[in-house]
Scaffold this motif. Structure first.
Motif, mmCIF file in Angstrom:
data_model
loop_
_atom_site.group_PDB
_atom_site.id
_atom_site.type_symbol
_atom_site.label_atom_id
_atom_site.label_comp_id
_atom_site.label_asym_id
_atom_site.label_seq_id
_atom_site.Cartn_x
_atom_site.Cartn_y
_atom_site.Cartn_z
ATOM 1 N N ALA A 48 30.110 39.071 36.638
ATOM 2 C CA ALA A 48 30.673 39.410 37.947
ATOM 3 C C ALA A 48 31.256 38.168 38.591
ATOM 4 O O ALA A 48 30.649 37.107 38.568
ATOM 5 C CB ALA A 48 29.600 40.007 38.851
ATOM 6 N N HIS A 62 34.237 42.759 37.868
ATOM 7 C CA HIS A 62 33.026 42.799 37.051
ATOM 8 C C HIS A 62 33.309 43.488 35.726
ATOM 9 O O HIS A 62 34.236 44.304 35.624
ATOM 10 C CB HIS A 62 31.871 43.485 37.792
ATOM 11 C CG HIS A 62 31.997 44.977 37.855
ATOM 12 N ND1 HIS A 62 32.684 45.609 38.858
ATOM 13 C CD2 HIS A 62 31.520 45.938 37.045
ATOM 14 C CE1 HIS A 62 32.627 46.914 38.657
ATOM 15 N NE2 HIS A 62 31.934 47.145 37.563
ATOM 16 N N GLU A 76 32.319 51.376 34.328
ATOM 17 C CA GLU A 76 32.242 50.716 35.628
ATOM 18 C C GLU A 76 30.831 50.915 36.154
ATOM 19 O O GLU A 76 30.159 51.888 35.801
ATOM 20 C CB GLU A 76 33.243 51.332 36.612
ATOM 21 C CG GLU A 76 34.692 51.105 36.246
ATOM 22 C CD GLU A 76 35.120 49.655 36.400
ATOM 23 O OE1 GLU A 76 34.672 49.002 37.366
ATOM 24 O OE2 GLU A 76 35.879 49.183 35.554
ATOM 25 N N LEU A 77 30.386 50.020 36.985
ATOM 26 C CA LEU A 77 29.121 50.230 37.669
ATOM 27 C C LEU A 77 29.287 51.372 38.663
ATOM 28 O O LEU A 77 30.342 51.522 39.281
ATOM 29 C CB LEU A 77 28.701 48.962 38.418
ATOM 30 C CG LEU A 77 28.328 47.752 37.567
ATOM 31 C CD1 LEU A 77 28.125 46.537 38.450
ATOM 32 C CD2 LEU A 77 27.083 48.029 36.734
ATOM 33 N N GLU A 82 26.808 48.816 41.939
ATOM 34 C CA GLU A 82 27.668 47.741 42.416
ATOM 35 C C GLU A 82 27.122 47.145 43.710
ATOM 36 O O GLU A 82 27.171 45.927 43.910
ATOM 37 C CB GLU A 82 29.097 48.241 42.617
ATOM 38 C CG GLU A 82 30.059 47.104 42.883
ATOM 39 C CD GLU A 82 31.521 47.513 42.820
ATOM 40 O OE1 GLU A 82 32.342 46.720 43.299
ATOM 41 O OE2 GLU A 82 31.847 48.601 42.311
#
Length: 98
Positions: A48, A62, A76-77, A82
């Protein structure tokens, strides 16, 4: 949901002064449950880039990376994950040496 197991943080130098604020690279080892979409038995970490400009702070970028292969995963988070990473970065960015 992910859990953070260990991390490192490093200040990213901007020799040309192009960017406003400061940037920090976090390498965050994470653990995910076996039933989670991002789970990998090879281990995972999040790379990140945390941006801090005065009172403003955000995750600028990230990536989720499989530890054993160093392969960037196409995930993706989730929003709450996130937010967890952002809160973690806010707590630990000052540990980086400039």
């Amino acid at each position: 949901m992910i859990e953070i197991s260990s991390y490192s943080v490093q200040y990213i130098k901007d020799p040309f002064g192009i960017l406003t604020g400061k940037r920090y690279e976090f390498i965050i080892d994470i653990e995910a449950a076996e039933d989670d979409d991002i789970y990998s038995p090879k281990g995972l970490y999040v790379r990140a880039v945390f941006a801090k400009d005065g009172d403003q702070a955000k995750i600028a970028k990230h990536e989720i990376i499989e530890r054993e292969t160093e392969r960037i995963l196409d995930f993706e988070l989730e929003d709450e994950e996130e937010q967890l990473v952002l809160a973690f970065c806010l707590e630990h960015w000052h540990e980086a040496e400039e």
